[in-house]
Design a protein around this motif. Sequence first.
Motif: not given
Length: 223
Positions: A97, A121, A124
């Motif tokens: 990520y 992000s 993720l």
Amino acid sequence: MNTTIPVSKEQVISAFQYRHATKTFNTNKKISGEDFNYILETGRLSPSTMGLEPWKFVVVQNPELRNKLKEVSPGAQRQLDTASHFLVILARTNLRYDSEYVMNQLKNVKKMPEEVVTFYSSALKGVQEESGLLKDERLLYEWSAKQTYIALGNMMTAAALAGIDSCPMEGFDYAAVDHILEEEGLLQEGNFKASVMLAFGYRNEEPERVKTRNDMEHIVHWS
Ligand SMILES: Cc1cc2nc3c(=O)[nH]c(=O)nc-3n(C[C@H](O)[C@H](O)[C@H](O)COP(=O)(O)O)c2cc1C
């Protein structure tokens, strides 16, 4: 957004029936540049998790490189000798990520504003932590590799719709193929590994066997 339906359902099913894993291609018939770009474009437009596109399509046309691959690819012998175009699809090894690649993809390719990048992000990160991907490099690579198979499928179908034959192949020694590709400088210092091979061309003869599949009832479960 294009909302027209360019091909009929019958044409699509007929392309699926037409496609078969072609072992030997007609060496006198090359795919045109335009047609091969069309196939690659369907790979490029394929979906991937969060649009991370964790792939690279290496087109192997150099006969010497094909011969090297042949030595370690028992499942691709005739295809390496005869394919008009031969792809090795690579998968990214580090799709963390917080990697430079992921950040660049979100910011500069997907053109997300800063706050959206932060949101994606961190989402993720959550997914990768929960599924144990951050603790195991192999799992992280396989997560990328799974996605290359979407591009693989799309390119085969696109080819069939244009009357072009193909063969997907996993019959190779992965470590040995990676070694060969590394020597050619194609793995970008360990950022990629070979995922799957895909040969294209035109059939020499009709398939050896008729297509066989399980019945729909056998593979579909409604609940
Ligand atoms: C992921 C994958 C890997 C495969 N690996 C090979 C291979 O190494 N060599 C080969 O000749 N065929 C390979 N095949 C082709 C399959 O044997 C073939 O798709 C299957 O028998 C069904 O036949 P059809 O594709 O002609 O309908 C592979 C297919 C897939 C999807």
